[in-house]
Design an enzyme around this catalytic site. Structure first.
Site, PDB file in Angstrom:
ATOM      1  N   ASP A 146       1.388  -3.990  -9.741  1.00  6.52           N
ATOM      2  CA  ASP A 146       1.031  -5.303 -10.285  1.00  6.52           C
ATOM      3  C   ASP A 146       1.288  -5.375 -11.788  1.00  6.52           C
ATOM      4  OD1 ASP A 146       0.091  -5.240  -7.729  1.00  6.52           O
ATOM      5  OD2 ASP A 146      -2.029  -5.217  -8.264  1.00  6.52           O
ATOM      6  N   SER A 162      -4.411 -11.693  -9.787  1.00  5.73           N
ATOM      7  CA  SER A 162      -4.972 -12.341 -10.968  1.00  5.73           C
ATOM      8  C   SER A 162      -5.656 -11.306 -11.866  1.00  5.73           C
ATOM      9  CB  SER A 162      -5.981 -13.420 -10.557  1.00  5.73           C
ATOM     10  OG  SER A 162      -7.019 -12.847  -9.795  1.00  5.73           O
ATOM     11  N   HIS A 166       0.819  -1.215   0.000  1.00  3.93           N
ATOM     12  CA  HIS A 166       0.000   0.000   0.000  1.00  3.93           C
ATOM     13  C   HIS A 166       0.855   1.268   0.000  1.00  3.93           C
ATOM     14  CE1 HIS A 166      -4.030  -1.713   0.326  1.00  3.93           C
ATOM     15  NE2 HIS A 166      -3.484  -2.653   1.081  1.00  3.93           N
TER      16      HIS A 166
HETATM   17  C1  GLA Z   1      -3.240  -3.889  -5.053  1.00  2.77           C
HETATM   18  C2  GLA Z   1      -2.962  -2.740  -6.009  1.00  2.77           C
HETATM   19  C3  GLA Z   1      -1.471  -2.378  -5.973  1.00  2.77           C
HETATM   20  C4  GLA Z   1      -1.008  -2.133  -4.553  1.00  2.77           C
HETATM   21  C5  GLA Z   1      -1.425  -3.285  -3.637  1.00  2.77           C
HETATM   22  C6  GLA Z   1      -1.133  -3.031  -2.188  1.00  2.77           C
HETATM   23  O1  GLA Z   1      -2.620  -5.046  -5.502  1.00  2.77           O
HETATM   24  O2  GLA Z   1      -3.327  -3.074  -7.319  1.00  2.77           O
HETATM   25  O3  GLA Z   1      -1.220  -1.271  -6.808  1.00  2.77           O
HETATM   26  O4  GLA Z   1      -1.491  -0.913  -4.098  1.00  2.77           O
HETATM   27  O5  GLA Z   1      -2.803  -3.579  -3.748  1.00  2.77           O
HETATM   28  O6  GLA Z   1       0.237  -2.930  -1.974  1.00  2.77           O
END
Ligand code: GLA
Length: 461
Positions: free
Chosen positions: A190, A146, A50
């Protein structure tokens, strides 16, 4: 950073059981053969939770589980999407008019996000039609990304169908932006790791500008993923966006307190950069400027000198309009301390002292406590699983991904792996109805995997 795009590999489909099975299913579904395949991996975030949407670096690696799509471009302007998992129904839409329903995080909407991102990037009024069969093996709603893997895979499918090229960084940025069509304000970790991952190495992902640096993980340890079996779909609740907003409000209040131009500040990292302070100093500023009691919208307005109406219309996002309390002190404390832990983690990996595994484990456990107590993104099952993992030999353990359910990641000395797996299995899975045929999907050791790829079928004689 090179401007290289995702690699294209020629493979003999007959020698790859998963591709072969997908090709056969595609053929029985659409009556023709796929022209190419695309894969994009999920990820496990080792540390740095986060904080990407606050502007800070994170440290994920790709997992081997991925989204794989078999594709055939067609002359009609229709997009046909099918999934090998019968839980996900077929979907068709006109390629001229892609609509994404924010209120329903249905599987096909993630595909549409990726496609739409590419379409918009090239300013195209419509897309080529295509038949696609999706086969995913990343457990859904488990914090292994996913959904982003599907967005990235669809982005690369669309790019390939159009015969265009983009660098991995451009693709990652487009897909991070376009996944927000689903309604969650994710930060970009991600999608970045899905494209920029390389086998054998974790990556430090930095933002503005986006770049990835190798982080060599210690050879004496294994990273183990364990699923709490509590499903959390971040697009289906407002938890995630509330945290994003709390961080933004904390950044604005800190900026105002330090007489910066708070109006333009959106991220906690901007406050640090503008003040030229260290992360440790930012923790002190947070102590001084913010109180631990939750803030009401009225108090925030008082601090910033704006009306509730201005707060609603100019700052609050659609699903944070009715939030009555914002915890700003705790969220900023988490973000600044977690950002510091990421840098420490990387430094320890580089310096590789004798007690590397223990030191990395401590940082991971601190990260979990911060997520649990300050960011409040854990849940009782995740806390229990982390405790069980620690008890059975993990040097450190933490929730990974957005939290509120999903998986933990633990660092385990390599020689303890077999006993660790057996004991955690017994303590968390066997003692409840969580034990199932999906045993290996719930608890497994993982290694840094490679990024998104296009596969073409090698011509057979
Ligand atoms: C999700 C979001 C990421 C990141 C995480 C927490 O996966 O897509 O961008 O903020 O939560 O670290």
């Amino acid at each position: 950073m090179s401007a290289e795009g995702p690699a294209t590999r020629r493979v003999s489909v007959a020698e790859h059981p998963r591709l072969l099975k997908l090709k056969k299913m595609f053929n029985s579904k659409f009556g023709s053969n796929p022209k190419f395949y695309v894969r994009a991996p999920g990820r496990v975030n080792i540390i740095g939770e986060h904080i990407d949407y606050c502007g800070y670096s994170v440290l994920p690696m790709a997992v081997e589980q991925d989204m794989l799509i078999a594709v055939e471009p067609v002359k009609t302007h229709t997009l046909h999407l099918a999934n090998t998992n019968p839980l996900y129904p077929d979907f068709s839409t006109s390629a001229n008019n892609i609509q994404i329903d924010k209120n329903k995080p249905l599987w096909h909407n993630y595909f549409l996000c990726g496609s739409k991102g590419i379409q918009e990037h090239f300013g195209l009024s419509s897309l080529t039609g295509m038949n696609c069969l999706v086969d995913g093996n990343i457990p859904p709603s488990s914090g292994l990304s996913s959904s982003s893997a599907l967005v990235c895979c669809a982005g690369l499918v669309t790019l390939t169908v159009l015969g265009r090229s983009l660098s991995k960084v451009e693709l990652a940025e487009i897909c991070a932006k376009s996944e927000r069509y689903i309604g969650t304000e994710g930060g970009g970790m991600d999608q970045s790791i899905s494209f920029l991952a390389e086998e054998g190495t974790a990556k430090l992902i930095e933002f503005s500008p986006l770049r990835a640096t190798d982080v060599k993980l210690p050879s004496g340890a294994v990273f183990v993923i364990a699923n709490s079996c509590v499903e959390m779909n971040k697009a289906a609740t407002s938890h995630f966006n509330i945290r994003v907003m709390e961080c933004q409000l904390a950044a604005k209040l800190l900026a105002k307190y330090k007489n910066l131009d708070w109006d333009k500040v959106l991220r906690l990292e901007e406050v640090q950069t503008q003040l030229g302070l260290s992360l440790e100093e930012m923790l002190l500023v947070t102590e001084e400027a913010l109180h631990p009691e939750p803030y009401s919208p009225e108090e925030i307005c008082g601090c910033l000198g704006i009306s509730v109406e201005e707060l609603r219309t100019q700052i609050l996002s659609p699903n944070t309009q009715d939030v009555r309390t914002f915890k700003l002190h705790q969220r900023a404390q988490h973000v600044y301390s977690e950002a510091a832990r990421v840098l420490q983690f990387k430094k320890i990996c580089e310096e590789a002292p004798e007690n590397t595994v223990q030191l990395l484990g401590e940082l991971m456990s601190q990260s979990h406590r911060s997520c649990r107590d300050l960011y409040e993104c854990s849940c009782p099952e995740l806390d229990q699983l982390v405790d069980i993992c620690r008890k059975h030999g993990a040097q450190g353990s933490r929730l990974t991904g957005a939290g509120w359910g999903g998986c933990t990641v633990s660092i385990v000395p390599a020689d303890m792996l077999p006993s660790f797996l057996a004991n955690v299995h017994e303590a968390y899975y066997q003692k409840s109805d969580r034990s199932s045929a999906r045993e290996n999907q719930n608890l497994f050791a993982t290694k840094p995997g490679g990024g998104a790829l296009v596969f073409l079928e090698a011509q057979t004689m």
